[in-house]
Design an enzyme around this catalytic site. Structure first.
Site, short mmCIF file in Angstrom:
data_model
loop_
_atom_site.label_atom_id
_atom_site.label_comp_id
_atom_site.label_asym_id
_atom_site.label_seq_id
_atom_site.Cartn_x
_atom_site.Cartn_y
_atom_site.Cartn_z
N ARG A 243 2.39 -4.58 6.42
CA ARG A 243 1.28 -4.23 5.33
C ARG A 243 1.67 -2.88 5.73
O ARG A 243 2.06 -1.82 6.40
CB ARG A 243 -0.18 -3.83 5.88
CG ARG A 243 -1.00 -2.74 5.21
CD ARG A 243 -2.40 -2.98 5.39
NE ARG A 243 -3.04 -1.60 4.48
CZ ARG A 243 -4.43 -1.95 4.11
NH1 ARG A 243 -4.74 -2.59 4.88
NH2 ARG A 243 -4.35 -1.06 3.50
N ASN B 299 -10.13 -3.73 -5.47
CA ASN B 299 -8.84 -2.75 -6.86
C ASN B 299 -9.47 -2.74 -7.90
O ASN B 299 -9.82 -1.94 -8.50
CB ASN B 299 -7.70 -3.20 -6.52
CG ASN B 299 -6.81 -2.93 -5.34
OD1 ASN B 299 -5.91 -3.46 -5.37
ND2 ASN B 299 -7.50 -1.69 -4.81
N TRP C 192 2.88 7.49 -2.82
CA TRP C 192 4.34 7.90 -3.22
C TRP C 192 4.34 8.55 -4.31
O TRP C 192 5.51 9.72 -4.42
CB TRP C 192 4.96 6.77 -2.92
CG TRP C 192 6.01 6.84 -3.61
CD1 TRP C 192 7.15 6.25 -2.35
CD2 TRP C 192 6.83 6.54 -4.56
NE1 TRP C 192 8.85 6.68 -3.35
CE2 TRP C 192 8.16 6.65 -4.28
CE3 TRP C 192 6.83 6.86 -5.85
CZ2 TRP C 192 9.42 6.23 -5.01
CZ3 TRP C 192 7.66 6.60 -6.90
CH2 TRP C 192 8.87 7.03 -6.52
N GLY D 37 0.27 4.77 -4.65
CA GLY D 37 -0.30 6.53 -5.35
C GLY D 37 0.25 7.45 -4.11
O GLY D 37 0.27 8.71 -5.23
N ASP E 99 0.72 -1.24 -0.01
CA ASP E 99 0.08 0.16 -0.37
C ASP E 99 0.53 1.60 0.13
O ASP E 99 1.94 1.40 0.49
CB ASP E 99 -0.66 0.17 0.89
CG ASP E 99 -2.24 0.58 1.21
OD1 ASP E 99 -1.98 1.15 0.09
OD2 ASP E 99 -2.87 1.04 2.11
C1 FPP Z 1 -1.72 0.10 -3.64
O1 FPP Z 1 -1.46 1.25 -3.49
C2 FPP Z 1 -1.58 -0.93 -4.75
C3 FPP Z 1 -1.82 -1.52 -5.33
C4 FPP Z 1 -3.76 -1.27 -6.25
C5 FPP Z 1 -1.07 -2.21 -6.97
C6 FPP Z 1 0.34 -2.88 -6.58
C7 FPP Z 1 0.71 -3.61 -7.49
C8 FPP Z 1 1.73 -3.70 -8.31
C9 FPP Z 1 3.22 -2.80 -7.13
C10 FPP Z 1 2.45 -4.03 -9.25
C11 FPP Z 1 3.10 -5.04 -9.71
C12 FPP Z 1 3.04 -5.91 -10.74
C13 FPP Z 1 3.88 -6.52 -11.53
C14 FPP Z 1 3.68 -6.20 -13.13
C15 FPP Z 1 4.12 -7.87 -10.01
P1 FPP Z 1 -2.30 1.77 -3.54
O2 FPP Z 1 -2.87 2.64 -5.48
O3 FPP Z 1 -3.53 1.56 -2.58
O4 FPP Z 1 -1.25 3.39 -3.44
P2 FPP Z 1 -2.77 4.50 -2.55
O5 FPP Z 1 -3.20 3.70 -0.97
O6 FPP Z 1 -1.71 5.31 -1.67
O7 FPP Z 1 -3.90 5.59 -3.06
#
Ligand code: FPP
Length: 215
Positions: free
Chosen positions: A163, A50, A7, A5, A2
């Site tokens: 997490r 998601n 970051w 976004g 998590d």
């Molecule tokens: C959560 O952060 C992250 C995700 C929903 C996606 C995680 C996926 C990857 C790191 C890509 C993996 C790719 C491969 C090819 C294996 P968030 O978007 O919820 O962050 P935020 O809480 O800051 O909005």
């Protein structure tokens, strides 16, 4: 994983930039975890929830899989590691589902490290699916037989769940399997979760007393 976004937002960049940074952090982390003696590392790459994110963000994530998944899987195989997928691939774009399911096909059977990708994964859907398979089978099941029906059948329960990103909840992740897992929460955003941060989590874990309900 998590915080991708946020970051990206801190750097005035689109969320997809954060997911790409998250992917790079994940690859480094998998190598380091293996070096530390971890046998299974499960990453929550996409939850069932998601999938209701805006189409452009999802497309960006799917493009990461299209572009980098096979390459990274090949690297893992070259080091004798295995890949396993948990989740429902049937509702993903067909080419993405194909790339991902191909990814686990040639995993070595005797791997000393397995990277498990949770993709369109959610514990509730997983448990419901297992219950329905059991009902269709028409027999009462014991714990072992039920656990074999979960996506994680054959994978040991997690010892430690980490997490990142400051939220203190499981968000539908391995809820059955986490019954006796140790939980570790950190404010660190996932792209910044490096080797040092992983060491901190492991040190914290090593200080825990695990009683599994006993005294
Ligand atoms: C959560 O952060 C992250 C995700 C929903 C996606 C995680 C996926 C990857 C790191 C890509 C993996 C790719 C491969 C090819 C294996 P968030 O978007 O919820 O962050 P935020 O809480 O800051 O909005």
């Amino acid at each position: 994983m998590d915080g991708n976004g946020r970051w990206a937002k801190k750097r005035l960049m689109p969320r997809g930039y954060g997911h790409q940074a998250g992917m790079n952090a994940m690859i480094k982390l998998a190598e380091y975890a293996k070096m530390c003696g971890v046998k299974y590392l499960t990453v929550y790459a996409l939850s069932t929830e998601n999938l209701s994110r805006p189409a452009d963000e999802l497309e960006g994530l799917f493009n990461l899989f299209r572009k980098y998944f096979t390459k990274n899987v090949k690297k893992l195989y070259a080091r004798g590691s295995a890949v396993k997928i948990i989740g429902d691939l049937s509702v993903l774009p067909q080419d993405v589902a194909q790339v991902v399911s191909d990814g686990e096909k040639n995993s070595p059977a005797d791997a000393d490290f397995t990277l498990v990708f949770a993709i369109n994964y959610g514990s509730r859907a997983e448990i419901l699916r297992a219950v329905n398979i059991a009902v269709d089978g028409g027999k009462k099941l014991d714990g072992n037989a039920f656990e074999a029906l979960l996506y994680t059948g054959g994978i040991p329960d997690p010892d430690l769940i980490i997490r990142t990103g400051g939220e203190i909840r499981l968000s539908n992740f391995l809820m059955y399997q986490a019954a006796y897992a140790e939980l570790y929460f950190t404010e660190t955003l996932f792209p910044d979760f490096d080797e040092k941060e992983f060491d901190k989590a492991l040190n914290n874990y090593s200080g825990r007393e695990r009683r599994f309900g006993k005294i």
